[in-house]
Design a protein around this motif. Structure first.
Motif, short mmCIF file in Angstrom:
data_model
loop_
_atom_site.label_atom_id
_atom_site.label_comp_id
_atom_site.label_asym_id
_atom_site.label_seq_id
_atom_site.Cartn_x
_atom_site.Cartn_y
_atom_site.Cartn_z
N PHE A 1 42.52 51.58 39.58
CA PHE A 1 42.73 52.81 38.81
C PHE A 1 41.57 53.04 37.83
O PHE A 1 41.06 54.16 37.73
N LEU A 2 41.14 51.99 37.14
CA LEU A 2 40.01 52.12 36.21
C LEU A 2 38.72 52.47 36.97
O LEU A 2 37.91 53.27 36.49
N ALA B 1 48.86 41.80 42.39
CA ALA B 1 48.98 43.20 42.83
C ALA B 1 48.81 44.15 41.65
O ALA B 1 48.13 45.18 41.77
N ALA B 2 49.41 43.82 40.51
CA ALA B 2 49.26 44.66 39.32
C ALA B 2 47.82 44.69 38.85
O ALA B 2 47.29 45.74 38.46
N THR B 3 47.15 43.54 38.91
CA THR B 3 45.75 43.47 38.49
C THR B 3 44.87 44.32 39.41
O THR B 3 43.99 45.06 38.95
N ILE C 1 55.93 34.35 44.15
CA ILE C 1 56.23 35.79 44.06
C ILE C 1 55.66 36.38 42.77
O ILE C 1 55.05 37.46 42.77
N LYS C 2 55.83 35.66 41.66
CA LYS C 2 55.27 36.14 40.38
C LYS C 2 53.75 36.23 40.46
O LYS C 2 53.15 37.19 39.98
N LEU C 3 53.12 35.24 41.07
CA LEU C 3 51.67 35.25 41.20
C LEU C 3 51.20 36.44 42.05
O LEU C 3 50.24 37.12 41.71
#
Length: 114
Positions: free
Chosen positions: A28-29, A20-22, A13-15
């Protein structure tokens, strides 16, 4: 055995959240880069500066104006000029009945109060 399975699921789940955040940050960039390129091309085509550039230029000019002092002719740190008390007296009506809107002002310098 369940402790090992719980750790593996928590790690997975953390991975997934980190991935997902990356993906979100990179997308966005990339979107910001596309917008900058399109605005730059539009400004080259029209020959006008983009609105954010104009806004920040005006803000910088205003900040420079007010860091020099509110009145451009005065330098910072100089004491104000001589203080003058003014006595105003109203003039009487003229003999022919006309009323003057003129007020006689007599200025007398006074000492600055500290």
């Amino acid at each position: 055995m369940t402790d090992l399975l719980g750790r593996l699921i928590a790690g997975a789940i953390k991975l997934v959240l980190v991935l997902a955040a990356t993906v979100f940050v990179v997308s966005f960039l990339l979107a910001a880069l596309v917008v900058v390129v399109l605005v730059s091309l539009w400004s080259l085509i029209t020959g006008r500066k983009p609105a954010p550039v104009v806004m920040f230029t005006r803000m910088r000019e205003q900040s420079q104006r007010y860091t020099q002092g509110v009145w451009p002719g005065t330098a910072r740190g100089e004491p104000p000029g001589e203080v003058v008390d003014v006595q105003a007296t109203e003039l009487k009506d003229r003999p022919d009945g006309a009323v003057d809107d003129v007020v006689d002002v007599t200025a007398t310098p006074s000492r600055p109060r500290h």
